[in-house]
Motif scaffolding. Structure first.
Motif, PDB file in Angstrom:
ATOM      1  N   ARG A 118      49.131  39.249  47.292  1.00  0.00           N
ATOM      2  CA  ARG A 118      49.014  37.945  47.945  1.00  0.00           C
ATOM      3  C   ARG A 118      48.743  36.857  46.922  1.00  0.00           C
ATOM      4  NH1 ARG A 118      48.725  38.646  53.612  1.00  0.00           N
ATOM      5  NH2 ARG A 118      48.875  36.369  53.571  1.00  0.00           N
ATOM      6  N   GLY A 119      49.146  35.641  47.268  1.00  0.00           N
ATOM      7  CA  GLY A 119      48.841  34.503  46.426  1.00  0.00           C
ATOM      8  C   GLY A 119      47.420  34.047  46.658  1.00  0.00           C
ATOM      9  N   ALA A 120      47.004  33.040  45.885  1.00  0.00           N
ATOM     10  CA  ALA A 120      45.649  32.509  46.030  1.00  0.00           C
ATOM     11  C   ALA A 120      45.419  32.051  47.459  1.00  0.00           C
ATOM     12  CB  ALA A 120      45.433  31.351  45.063  1.00  0.00           C
ATOM     13  N   GLY A 121      44.268  32.427  48.022  1.00  0.00           N
ATOM     14  CA  GLY A 121      43.957  32.055  49.394  1.00  0.00           C
ATOM     15  C   GLY A 121      42.931  32.989  49.993  1.00  0.00           C
ATOM     16  N   GLY A 122      42.715  32.842  51.302  1.00  0.00           N
ATOM     17  CA  GLY A 122      41.663  33.587  51.968  1.00  0.00           C
ATOM     18  C   GLY A 122      41.869  35.091  51.978  1.00  0.00           C
ATOM     19  N   VAL A 123      43.097  35.547  52.206  1.00  0.00           N
ATOM     20  CA  VAL A 123      43.347  36.988  52.273  1.00  0.00           C
ATOM     21  C   VAL A 123      43.099  37.641  50.922  1.00  0.00           C
ATOM     22  CG1 VAL A 123      45.092  38.757  52.703  1.00  0.00           C
ATOM     23  CG2 VAL A 123      44.993  36.722  54.165  1.00  0.00           C
ATOM     24  N   ARG A 124      43.580  37.020  49.885  1.00  0.00           N
ATOM     25  CA  ARG A 124      43.359  37.557  48.529  1.00  0.00           C
ATOM     26  C   ARG A 124      41.871  37.628  48.215  1.00  0.00           C
ATOM     27  NH1 ARG A 124      46.469  37.384  43.455  1.00  0.00           N
ATOM     28  NH2 ARG A 124      45.056  37.217  41.675  1.00  0.00           N
ATOM     29  N   ALA A 125      41.136  36.563  48.523  1.00  0.00           N
ATOM     30  CA  ALA A 125      39.701  36.538  48.264  1.00  0.00           C
ATOM     31  C   ALA A 125      38.970  37.615  49.065  1.00  0.00           C
ATOM     32  CB  ALA A 125      39.134  35.157  48.598  1.00  0.00           C
ATOM     33  N   ALA A 126      39.348  37.791  50.337  1.00  0.00           N
ATOM     34  CA  ALA A 126      38.696  38.789  51.178  1.00  0.00           C
ATOM     35  C   ALA A 126      38.955  40.199  50.662  1.00  0.00           C
ATOM     36  CB  ALA A 126      39.181  38.647  52.615  1.00  0.00           C
ATOM     37  N   CYS A 127      40.171  40.458  50.178  1.00  0.00           N
ATOM     38  CA  CYS A 127      40.494  41.792  49.657  1.00  0.00           C
ATOM     39  C   CYS A 127      39.690  42.092  48.396  1.00  0.00           C
ATOM     40  CB  CYS A 127      41.987  41.894  49.378  1.00  0.00           C
ATOM     41  SG  CYS A 127      43.031  41.941  50.853  1.00  0.00           S
ATOM     42  N   PHE A 128      39.620  41.119  47.486  1.00  0.00           N
ATOM     43  CA  PHE A 128      38.799  41.317  46.288  1.00  0.00           C
ATOM     44  C   PHE A 128      37.323  41.484  46.665  1.00  0.00           C
ATOM     45  CE2 PHE A 128      42.100  39.350  43.352  1.00  0.00           C
ATOM     46  CZ  PHE A 128      42.247  40.500  42.598  1.00  0.00           C
ATOM     47  N   ALA A 129      36.868  40.753  47.676  1.00  0.00           N
ATOM     48  CA  ALA A 129      35.476  40.864  48.117  1.00  0.00           C
ATOM     49  C   ALA A 129      35.194  42.242  48.702  1.00  0.00           C
ATOM     50  CB  ALA A 129      35.162  39.787  49.149  1.00  0.00           C
TER      51      ALA A 129
ATOM     52  N   LEU B  16      31.818  40.351  51.715  1.00  0.00           N
ATOM     53  CA  LEU B  16      30.919  40.904  50.707  1.00  0.00           C
ATOM     54  C   LEU B  16      29.543  41.186  51.290  1.00  0.00           C
ATOM     55  CD1 LEU B  16      30.396  41.643  47.766  1.00  0.00           C
ATOM     56  CD2 LEU B  16      29.873  39.243  47.320  1.00  0.00           C
ATOM     57  N   THR B  17      29.028  40.256  52.099  1.00  0.00           N
ATOM     58  CA  THR B  17      27.685  40.402  52.665  1.00  0.00           C
ATOM     59  C   THR B  17      27.587  41.625  53.561  1.00  0.00           C
ATOM     60  OG1 THR B  17      27.273  38.015  52.587  1.00  0.00           O
ATOM     61  CG2 THR B  17      25.962  39.301  54.134  1.00  0.00           C
ATOM     62  N   LEU B  18      28.487  41.729  54.534  1.00  0.00           N
ATOM     63  CA  LEU B  18      28.427  42.843  55.466  1.00  0.00           C
ATOM     64  C   LEU B  18      28.935  44.137  54.843  1.00  0.00           C
ATOM     65  CD1 LEU B  18      29.481  41.428  58.955  1.00  0.00           C
ATOM     66  CD2 LEU B  18      27.219  42.072  58.131  1.00  0.00           C
ATOM     67  N   GLY B  19      29.956  44.024  54.000  1.00  0.00           N
ATOM     68  CA  GLY B  19      30.518  45.228  53.397  1.00  0.00           C
ATOM     69  C   GLY B  19      29.511  45.983  52.564  1.00  0.00           C
ATOM     70  N   ASP B  20      28.784  45.282  51.706  1.00  0.00           N
ATOM     71  CA  ASP B  20      27.783  45.928  50.862  1.00  0.00           C
ATOM     72  C   ASP B  20      26.701  46.586  51.704  1.00  0.00           C
ATOM     73  OD1 ASP B  20      26.142  46.723  48.814  1.00  0.00           O
ATOM     74  OD2 ASP B  20      25.491  44.712  48.256  1.00  0.00           O
TER      75      ASP B  20
ATOM     76  N   ALA C 248      37.363  37.460  43.025  1.00  0.00           N
ATOM     77  CA  ALA C 248      37.244  37.068  44.433  1.00  0.00           C
ATOM     78  C   ALA C 248      36.850  35.604  44.560  1.00  0.00           C
ATOM     79  CB  ALA C 248      36.220  37.955  45.145  1.00  0.00           C
ATOM     80  N   MET C 249      35.906  35.171  43.738  1.00  0.00           N
ATOM     81  CA  MET C 249      35.433  33.794  43.807  1.00  0.00           C
ATOM     82  C   MET C 249      36.516  32.802  43.401  1.00  0.00           C
ATOM     83  SD  MET C 249      32.311  33.823  44.962  1.00  0.00           S
ATOM     84  CE  MET C 249      32.963  35.108  46.030  1.00  0.00           C
ATOM     85  N   GLN C 250      37.391  33.217  42.503  1.00  0.00           N
ATOM     86  CA  GLN C 250      38.444  32.328  42.033  1.00  0.00           C
ATOM     87  C   GLN C 250      39.710  32.396  42.881  1.00  0.00           C
ATOM     88  OE1 GLN C 250      39.145  32.967  37.803  1.00  0.00           O
ATOM     89  NE2 GLN C 250      37.785  31.271  37.378  1.00  0.00           N
ATOM     90  N   SER C 251      39.804  33.356  43.763  1.00  0.00           N
ATOM     91  CA  SER C 251      41.053  33.588  44.495  1.00  0.00           C
ATOM     92  C   SER C 251      41.179  32.774  45.766  1.00  0.00           C
ATOM     93  CB  SER C 251      41.192  35.077  44.847  1.00  0.00           C
ATOM     94  OG  SER C 251      41.350  35.846  43.681  1.00  0.00           O
TER      95      SER C 251
END
Length: 307
Positions: free
Chosen positions: A157-168, A233-237, A220-223
């Motif tokens: 995925r390109g930069a955006g919410g889905v990419r950030a969520a996957c990295f998170a 990240l909060t709930l997953g951990d 994740a923070m940059q994506s």
């Protein structure tokens, strides 16, 4: 449920991580985004004094976390780390300025009440301090598969919410797995001293996994926006740590009708995390890219000026 020293050390670890967040995320904003997984990202950050200060706070957090895990259950210690974001907001307000709006304070209250409610309802018990190797094999295999799958999905995925969520999501698995191996390595120190600590595979496992988790977090923070990565990240951990505590260390949580207040507590934590991730100060601290310019996303121009 847990000894008070474990809770105290966990809170100190969360505060140290919050300080690291304030420093590291500001440094992360100074390097350009890339369309792929940037293997040179950590090398770039090593040249930022602010990021190095954040790493010192990470080391302090690791020490406090080890002390907490030696005193209490993994399923109690790790969920307390959801307090890192509200603590980061408070520290960031003091050190960097900025304002926390009313919605931010509501988010803090929801997160604290939800966390307390969920832990009180679950009432995790302290299990064993050491997991046999035959339990580690499937746990490591599942965690590795999830990380690879999540990173693979992010890279498609390109930069955006889905990419950030996957990295998170991959970061959350890394954090939970790091804590589990740290707990086992701490047991080796307690029973055999430094020699046992440095001769057990869990010591090197948590060190490598911890570095991987930090690397994934930076990406994740940059994506994409913080609203996409922080709740995951909060709930997953927290949830993965609880699962590893049960499967590896024989920790137990209450089930039956207790699942209802536990679910309500989790929902409040999620709600609070979403509200906090929308606070402008939170986005500034994390360096999350809400609407990064195309040139920055492609890594063709430098990011914001370092502090």
């Amino acid at each position: 449920m847990a000894t008070w020293p474990a809770v105290l050390f966990a809170l100190l670890a969360a505060a140290s991580n919050a300080l690291a967040t304030v420093l590291q995320r500001r440094a992360a904003r100074t390097v350009p985004l890339s369309a792929g997984l940037r293997l040179g990202l950590l090398v770039d950050l090593l040249h930022r004094a602010v990021w190095l200060g954040g790493m010192l706070a990470v080391v302090a957090a690791a020490c406090f976390q080890a002390l907490a895990l030696s005193q209490g259950a993994l399923s109690v210690v790790q969920p307390l780390f959801v307090l890192e974001l509200p603590l980061a907001l408070l520290i960031g307000r003091v050190l960097l300025g900025g304002r926390i709006p009313r919605s931010g304070w509501v988010g803090v209250a929801l997160l604290v009440v939800g966390l307390g409610s969920a832990l009180a309802a679950a009432a995790p018990t302290i299990g064993t301090t050491h997991a046999p190797f035959d339990r580690w094999v499937p746990a490591l295999a599942v965690c590795a598969a999830v990380i690879v799958t999540a990173v693979g999905a992010a890279l498609r995925r390109g930069a955006g919410g889905v990419r950030a969520a996957c990295f998170a999501a991959a970061t959350a698995v890394g954090y939970a797995l790091t804590a589990a191996m740290l707990k086992d390595a701490t047991h080796a120190w307690q029973t055999g001293g430094p020699a046992a600590f440095f001769s057990t595979w869990q010591t090197y496992g948590f060190a490598l996994t911890g570095v991987l988790a930090i690397f994934l977090l930076e990406n994740a923070m940059q994506s994409g926006p913080l609203t996409a990565s922080q709740p995951v990240l909060t709930l997953g951990d927290a949830l993965l740590s609880l699962s590893l505590g049960v499967t590896l260390f024989d920790e137990r949580v209450r089930t039956g009708w207790w699942l209802l207040p536990e679910a309500v507590g989790v929902a409040l934590v999620l709600w609070g995390a979403v509200l906090l991730s929308r606070v402008a100060l939170a986005r500034d601290l994390t360096g999350a890219q809400d609407e990064a310019p195309a040139a920055v996303r492609e890594g063709t121009q430098p990011g914001p000026t370092d502090i």
